[in-house]
Each structure stands twice: as C-alpha cells, then as structure tokens.
Design an enzyme around this catalytic site. Structure first.
Site, PDB file in Angstrom:
ATOM      1  CE  LYS A 111      -0.488   0.138   5.050  1.00  0.00           C
ATOM      2  NZ  LYS A 111      -1.437   0.235   6.184  1.00  0.00           N
ATOM      3  CE1 TYR A 159      11.276  32.245   3.170  1.00  0.00           C
ATOM      4  CE2 TYR A 159      11.449  29.848   3.105  1.00  0.00           C
ATOM      5  CZ  TYR A 159      11.230  31.057   2.468  1.00  0.00           C
ATOM      6  OH  TYR A 159      10.962  31.070   1.119  1.00  0.00           O
TER       7      TYR A 159
END
Length: 383
Positions: free
Chosen positions: A50, A279
């Site tokens: 999956k 940042y």
C-alpha cells in the site's frame, strides 16, 4: 551499488538527478529472507505494498516479491489495487487484498478486477452478495475483526453472526479472517488480549463449520515479538522495507534499508559570524563557517520538522542541518571543512547516511511517515 534501470516519477533532463531515491531490490530480498527465517516455511507472507509500497514503488516491489514466491499482497483500497494491476501483470495465483471497508458503489470493481474485499459489517456483506449475484460471479472476501484497534472491523461479539451471513451467501467466498494490533511491539497485556479475542472468533468458526480458514494478525512488530500471532500468514510492512517497527528500539532483525534518499549540493559559500540562515532566522553562525545548500526540501519529503535537528551525510562525513528547511532546499553547516563541492551527493537517509529511523526520531515522527513522504518529484532509481 550500481544502477540497473530507472523508474521515472517525472520527466527529467539528461544529466545528474537533483534528488533521487535509490531502491535496492537486493536489500528487499534480504529482508524477506530475514522475515521467513523468523516465521518458518509454513507461514505465508503477505507483501504490504500500500501507499506505493511505502514510497518504494509498488510495481517493482510486487514483481520482486513474486519472484521470491510471495503470492499475497495487501493494498489500502480498491484504487490502489487497480493501479497495481494496470501497471503489473500479476502471476495467475497471486492475490490482492484491499484493506479498506468498501463503498457500495465500488463493490463491482472488486469483481471486475479479481480483488479480495474486506467485509466489516452486515450491510456490506448483503450488498456484495446482491451485486455478485447480478454479475453471476463469486466474490472473494475476508472478514476484518476489530479486536481493539478501533478503526475498521466487526466486533468479536458480532463476528459469529456476520460469519453465518457470509456462509449463507452463495456468491461470497470467505478466504480469510484477520485483525490488526494497536501495540504490536508490546506483546503482553492489551495485545495479548487482542490475540485471544481473535482466536476465540476463528476457533468458534472452525469448530462450527468444520472448515479451516486463513488467519492473519501479525504486522511487523508482532512478527518479531509475538510467535503465537504468526498464525497462517504474516503482514510485514516497515520490516520488509528495512526499518524497525519502533525507531527508538534496538534492531533485533538484521534488515537493511531498501531506500536511500539523496540529493545534490548546488551551492557552497562562506559566511561570517552572526549570519542568519533561512526563514525566521532560526539559526545564526556562531563563527565564520561554510554553508552548503542542498537541492531538497519539504516538498521532496525532507520534513520541515527536521529543521536544526537533522544530520546529513556528504562524502561519508556527517554534518548538521541548519536553519529552517524550505520547500525546495536545505542548508548544512560544513564548519571549516573545505572538501564539499557543488555537485556532491548529500544522503538524507539510507545505507550511506543516517537511517530513516534516526531522522524520524529527530523529527518527532516515525520512519513510516518519512518513507511515504518522499514525493513524486524525487526520481526512483533501482540499484
């Protein structure tokens, strides 16, 4: 390791990749052998593919496991199953089980594509019988029992009645009964009670009908810690891909990472003391230093939560990541090291650098999430 072929996740120009995920199918085969050494030859292995095989590429992982004798595969839902079947010609005796409880409008897709369906309630069983009868075909189903996960499945108290309903449906074929552990790394206490509840359900069914049915419960943690839970089949996910189910725990099984996530140094500069990086100026150079910029950020799968926490390997040396990780780039403090050059490979996690488990601990998450987060723009290359 040398690259044998590539699986492109997006069109790319000629030349070196900026970011790439190396996929070692040899390590995948090794990990499968480790699991089989634990479970023994009589226990089937369901390959959990999956989420694009936890980011490793479901097509190539499935093909590799089939070549090693695996015939059972688990996906999240019917759409993952269809995608896998469209991209890979499964062997005639291979089976796919979709774990999600289906919507009524999807049941015909299971019949069309020959995918085993999970049944959790009476309504789904009745709808499946009606649709299968209208198609003139039998639908293979597996019963999911919720023994304590609290997510999907019939309760143990209601399981017998639902099993009787399935048995009474001529167009449904019961191929398995399964459950899922909430704390598989802790075999005592609650997990032991989950197994007890599950075996009570399956035992009652087999005694009542005189039939045997495939029973499975053990995920990666239980494969290691709960011999009694291995039953007829096991469902390794993270262990198959080379990570321990608990990142902070010492590895008791010698699995190897199947993925190495790496990028390139695209810029190197010297900065004076006091220079802020990235940042919000979360890190400033305590003294003059060299900063390398790497062409991978959180959009590639290198989590922002790793900012000022991770370490990155360049040229076999470990360097601290500094400043806020940005969408497309990450900065590393080289100190006085002048050996790192533009174009060098920077290993974010894998066999030549920190493990996915180590980075997960630094990010406050789990290795599962890091592997699944490596994004589409990172090229997968089989080595």
């Amino acid at each position: 390791m040398s690259a044998s072929h590539e699986q492109n996740s997006a069109a790319a120009p000629n030349g070196p990749n900026l970011s790439e995920a190396l996929i070692s199918l040899g390590n995948l085969r090794h990990n499968l052998a480790c699991i089989r050494a634990i479970t023994g030859p009589q226990c089937r292995v369901m390959g959990i593919v999956k989420a694009n095989a936890y980011g490793h590429g479901a097509t190539q992982v499935t093909a590799t496991l089939e070549a090693e004798g695996v015939r059972d595969f688990g996906v999240a839902n019917i759409y993952e199953a269809i995608e896998l079947l469209q991209e890979h010609r499964m062997l005639p005796d291979s089976r796919i089980l979709a774990f999600a409880s289906p919507l009524a409008g999807h049941i015909d897709l299971y019949l069309q594509h020959g995918v085993e369906m999970t049944v959790c309630d009476h309504e789904t069983a009745r709808a499946a019988e009606s649709i299968a009868a209208a198609c003139g075909r039998r639908l293979q189903v597996q019963l999911k029992v919720d023994t304590g996960m609290g997510r999907l499945g019939v309760t143990p108290e209601e399981a017998a009645e639902l099993l009787e309903l399935i048995e009474a449906c001529p167009n449904l074929e019961l191929t398995g009964i399964y459950t899922h552990f909430a704390e598989s790394d802790k075999p005592e206490g609650f997990t032991a009670r989950q197994l007890e509840r599950f075996l009570h359900v399956t035992g009652a069914y087999e005694r009542r009908t005189g039939k045997t049915v495939t029973k499975h419960a053990a995920n990666s943690g239980a494969i290691i810690s709960m011999p009694d839970a291995r039953l007829d089949m096991v469902r390794p996910g993270i262990l198959l891909y080379g990570c321990h189910p608990v990142d902070a725990a010492p590895s008791t099984v010698p699995v190897r990472p199947v993925m190495q996530f790496q990028s390139r140094v695209i810029f190197v500069k010297e900065v004076p003391a006091g220079t802020a990086i990235s940042y919000n100026r979360t890190w400033s150079a305590p003294k003059a230093t060299r900063i390398a910029t790497i062409s991978a950020g959180y959009a590639d799968g290198f989590h922002r939560a790793l900012s000022n926490q991770a370490r990155v390997s360049i040229g076999g040396k470990s360097f601290p990541q500094v400043g806020t990780i940005t969408m497309d780039q990450t900065m590393v403090n080289l100190g006085s090291d002048d050996s790192v050059k533009v174009g060098d490979t920077a290993v974010l996690f894998g066999w030549d650098g920190p493990s996915a488990g180590e980075q997960a601990l630094a990010a406050g998450t789990i290795s599962y999430e890091l592997l699944c987060s490596v994004s589409r723009r990172v090229r997968r290359i089989v080595v």
